[in-house]
Design a protein around this motif. Sequence first.
Motif, PDB file in Angstrom:
ATOM      1  N   GLN A  97      53.338  43.402  27.403  1.00 34.75           N
ATOM      2  CA  GLN A  97      54.231  43.405  28.557  1.00 34.75           C
ATOM      3  C   GLN A  97      55.680  43.761  28.203  1.00 34.75           C
ATOM      4  OE1 GLN A  97      52.535  39.353  29.672  1.00 34.75           O
ATOM      5  NE2 GLN A  97      52.941  40.182  31.691  1.00 34.75           N
TER       6      GLN A  97
ATOM      7  N   PHE B 295      46.070  38.952  25.312  1.00 34.21           N
ATOM      8  CA  PHE B 295      45.293  39.933  26.108  1.00 34.21           C
ATOM      9  C   PHE B 295      45.119  41.317  25.490  1.00 34.21           C
ATOM     10  CE2 PHE B 295      46.735  37.799  30.429  1.00 34.21           C
ATOM     11  CZ  PHE B 295      46.234  36.589  30.002  1.00 34.21           C
TER      12      PHE B 295
ATOM     13  N   ASN C 271      46.155  33.053  24.190  1.00 36.54           N
ATOM     14  CA  ASN C 271      46.758  32.793  25.493  1.00 36.54           C
ATOM     15  C   ASN C 271      45.692  32.830  26.596  1.00 36.54           C
ATOM     16  OD1 ASN C 271      49.235  32.609  27.277  1.00 36.54           O
ATOM     17  ND2 ASN C 271      48.266  34.432  28.152  1.00 36.54           N
ATOM     18  N   GLU C 272      45.538  31.718  27.311  1.00 34.58           N
ATOM     19  CA  GLU C 272      44.700  31.652  28.514  1.00 34.58           C
ATOM     20  C   GLU C 272      43.306  32.241  28.376  1.00 34.58           C
ATOM     21  OE1 GLU C 272      46.842  33.435  31.770  1.00 34.58           O
ATOM     22  OE2 GLU C 272      48.367  31.880  31.780  1.00 34.58           O
TER      23      GLU C 272
ATOM     24  N   LEU D  99      38.853  37.075  34.504  1.00 31.87           N
ATOM     25  CA  LEU D  99      39.329  38.365  35.015  1.00 31.87           C
ATOM     26  C   LEU D  99      38.572  39.538  34.393  1.00 31.87           C
ATOM     27  CD1 LEU D  99      43.095  37.518  35.157  1.00 31.87           C
ATOM     28  CD2 LEU D  99      41.762  38.358  37.083  1.00 31.87           C
TER      29      LEU D  99
ATOM     30  N   LYS E 172      38.376  42.785  36.584  1.00 32.17           N
ATOM     31  CA  LYS E 172      39.686  43.372  36.898  1.00 32.17           C
ATOM     32  C   LYS E 172      40.484  43.778  35.677  1.00 32.17           C
ATOM     33  CE  LYS E 172      40.556  41.133  41.331  1.00 32.17           C
ATOM     34  NZ  LYS E 172      41.313  40.052  41.967  1.00 32.17           N
TER      35      LYS E 172
ATOM     36  N   TRP F 214      48.060  33.664  44.466  1.00 30.83           N
ATOM     37  CA  TRP F 214      47.809  32.664  43.411  1.00 30.83           C
ATOM     38  C   TRP F 214      49.027  31.784  43.142  1.00 30.83           C
ATOM     39  CZ3 TRP F 214      50.656  32.786  38.821  1.00 30.83           C
ATOM     40  CH2 TRP F 214      51.452  33.936  38.632  1.00 30.83           C
TER      41      TRP F 214
ATOM     42  N   TRP G  31      58.701  31.719  32.052  1.00 29.94           N
ATOM     43  CA  TRP G  31      58.199  33.077  32.138  1.00 29.94           C
ATOM     44  C   TRP G  31      59.027  33.753  33.211  1.00 29.94           C
ATOM     45  CZ3 TRP G  31      54.882  35.827  29.187  1.00 29.94           C
ATOM     46  CH2 TRP G  31      54.649  37.142  29.636  1.00 29.94           C
TER      47      TRP G  31
ATOM     48  N   LYS H 197      48.091  44.135  36.062  1.00 29.76           N
ATOM     49  CA  LYS H 197      47.583  45.047  37.104  1.00 29.76           C
ATOM     50  C   LYS H 197      48.653  45.430  38.129  1.00 29.76           C
ATOM     51  CE  LYS H 197      43.559  45.306  39.067  1.00 29.76           C
ATOM     52  NZ  LYS H 197      43.086  46.587  38.509  1.00 29.76           N
ATOM     53  N   TYR H 198      49.692  44.603  38.240  1.00 33.03           N
ATOM     54  CA  TYR H 198      50.752  44.882  39.211  1.00 33.03           C
ATOM     55  C   TYR H 198      51.834  45.807  38.658  1.00 33.03           C
ATOM     56  CZ  TYR H 198      48.818  40.868  41.748  1.00 33.03           C
ATOM     57  OH  TYR H 198      48.002  40.001  42.415  1.00 33.03           O
TER      58      TYR H 198
ATOM     59  N   PHE I 182      59.449  38.820  37.164  1.00 33.90           N
ATOM     60  CA  PHE I 182      59.433  37.415  36.747  1.00 33.90           C
ATOM     61  C   PHE I 182      60.640  37.026  35.900  1.00 33.90           C
ATOM     62  CE2 PHE I 182      54.955  36.930  37.995  1.00 33.90           C
ATOM     63  CZ  PHE I 182      54.857  35.572  38.236  1.00 33.90           C
TER      64      PHE I 182
HETATM   65  C1  GBH Z   1      50.314  34.346  32.993  1.00 35.51           C
HETATM   66  O1  GBH Z   1      49.058  34.171  33.528  1.00 35.51           O
HETATM   67  C2  GBH Z   1      50.227  35.320  31.840  1.00 35.51           C
HETATM   68  O2  GBH Z   1      50.065  34.622  30.613  1.00 35.51           O
HETATM   69  C3  GBH Z   1      51.398  36.232  31.769  1.00 35.51           C
HETATM   70  O3  GBH Z   1      51.121  37.266  30.854  1.00 35.51           O
HETATM   71  C4  GBH Z   1      51.725  36.750  33.149  1.00 35.51           C
HETATM   72  O4  GBH Z   1      52.740  37.706  33.118  1.00 35.51           O
HETATM   73  C5  GBH Z   1      52.144  35.572  34.004  1.00 35.51           C
HETATM   74  O5  GBH Z   1      51.112  34.681  34.072  1.00 35.51           O
HETATM   75  C6  GBH Z   1      52.482  35.924  35.432  1.00 35.51           C
HETATM   76  O6  GBH Z   1      51.337  36.336  36.136  1.00 35.51           O
HETATM   77  O7  GBH Z   1      45.613  39.758  41.073  1.00 35.51           O
HETATM   78  O8  GBH Z   1      43.434  39.649  40.182  1.00 35.51           O
HETATM   79  O9  GBH Z   1      45.103  40.954  39.044  1.00 35.51           O
HETATM   80  C7  GBH Z   1      49.086  33.538  34.773  1.00 35.51           C
HETATM   81  C8  GBH Z   1      47.953  33.931  35.561  1.00 35.51           C
HETATM   82  C9  GBH Z   1      47.199  36.124  35.724  1.00 35.51           C
HETATM   83  C10 GBH Z   1      47.971  34.891  37.611  1.00 35.51           C
HETATM   84  C11 GBH Z   1      47.037  37.334  36.603  1.00 35.51           C
HETATM   85  C12 GBH Z   1      47.857  36.120  38.442  1.00 35.51           C
HETATM   86  C13 GBH Z   1      46.638  38.080  38.836  1.00 35.51           C
HETATM   87  C14 GBH Z   1      45.176  38.385  38.920  1.00 35.51           C
HETATM   88  N1  GBH Z   1      48.163  35.188  36.253  1.00 35.51           N
HETATM   89  N2  GBH Z   1      46.797  36.924  37.980  1.00 35.51           N
HETATM   90  S1  GBH Z   1      44.804  39.781  39.853  1.00 35.51           S
END
Ligand code: GBH
Length: 498
Positions: free
Chosen positions: A26, A129, A173-174, A181, A187, A361, A438, A447-448, A454
């Motif tokens: 990122q 990721f 991470n996560e 996902l 996705k 979310w 963050w 994906k965005y 942020f």
């Molecule tokens: C974190 O995950 C990540 O660790 C970080 O990298 C990220 O930038 C940050 O959150 C902000 O999103 O709409 O189906 O594509 C948090 C979980 C993961 C929540 C992606 C939103 C979108 C899924 N985020 N999710 S989708």
Amino acid sequence: SNALKVISDEPFPNNFLFGTASSSYQYEGAYLSDGKGISNWDVFSHKPGSISDGCNGDVAVDQYNQYLEDIDLMEAIKVNSYRFSISWARILPKGRFGEVNMAGIKYYNRLIDALLLKGIQPFVTLFHFDLPQELEDRYGGWLSPQSQEDFQFFADICFQYFGDRVKYWVTLNEPGFLVSLTYRQGKYPPCRCSSKFGNCSGGDSDKEPFVAAHNMILSHAAAVDIYRNKYQIEQGGQIGIVEHIDWFEPLTNSTADKLATERARAFTANWILDPILFGKYPKEMEMVLGTNLPEFSSKDKAKLKRGVDFIGLNHYASYYVRDCISSVCESGLGVSTTEGSYQPTALKNGVPIGELTPFEWLNVYPPGMKKIVMYLKDRYNNTPMFITENGYGNLHDPGLNEEEYLNDFKRIKYMSSHLNNLMEAIREGADVRGYFVWSLLDNFEWKYGFTVRFGVHHVDYATLKRTPKLSATWYKNFIEKHVNIDSENRNWNNQFKL
Ligand code: GBH
């Protein structure tokens, strides 16, 4: 104003880490520079249609070239720690099947040294990721048990080269969130799922998320094992894992909704943390999944016993949970987990749990911070915790002028209310040792693309110019008021006898 009000003047615990968080894909850009290998996100983001604005992380926010400027920004807001991740393909372009890229090692050495020189503690994630594409191509990445050997190999190299100065390591991470996902909703790369879950084919959403998570849990354990055996005594650092942990409350007082809430916890945070802290999956998962849930061998269990030194918690949002066994739930929310027959929802009788945002979310319920921390304290015997991510995103709006971007009152309100709740949890005995917002900068939001911002600093993507938002100044003031680091320890260089 209300947003700027802080309910307590108490300092946070001694040597509490206040930081900002980031990740390699990122932030870094330089996706082909100095011998870096290709990652799964390089490949994915170059495929038309993958990213909502058609952008990619080739340049991202160019931290690879601008890290010194970014460290100056950190210094200006008085943070004492920086969470970043290491690009695996920059260190090992072909995973363990090729050479170590010394130019990659040098980049992270320079970054780490420059941080320490300013008294900023590096807090390093090994995997956020971005996987070397080589490992995806060779054996399907995390779906293969071979990933465990690769991750251990990579971790070993990082401990060896950086562990003299890095005292906080995060393995993954996560993982639970990620495999949902990648292998349930299809996705994120490699975008596999059963058609009933998304508009893709070529996967098995009933099995693959659990196989991949199993390999990730064991990869974590393999990295911890090697850290404890070869490095920890001499280097004196700590190692942990980060999971994405929402707060869940039952939608009603019914037993069905209460049980559904337990399943929601089981199928998210506890999925990953129970094996690491208790050596087994949550019973709710065993009951629902049966043979679709992999088993730990006795050798695996021995490795899992090496545990963690801390739990890293990325917390952003809260949901009500509805039971989907006794009532029919419509499918919808991106984060719902049909296996556990529950549905997270922001609304109760039409009233949202907290302020809604443009992101389905990210609904804002600050008491969720205190509640999730107290929940983890109780479940995991007050294992030390770090809030490794918490933050507020807004949509890029071309109609806004620069000034409107910079006056980010909603972000300030979000941060202050979550920090206040965190402080209450600490006061009630939770062992929380740090907080990372963050994020330092606006950045590439998966994906965005660049449509979501942020950062506590604004980035103009045409020039890559960084400008502090009001939240950066607010955070600085907050830290100055609440940090409690005795002067000797403030100089991390001395503390670790470099
Ligand atoms: C974190 O995950 C990540 O660790 C970080 O990298 C990220 O930038 C940050 O959150 C902000 O999103 O709409 O189906 O594509 C948090 C979980 C993961 C929540 C992606 C939103 C979108 C899924 N985020 N999710 S989708």
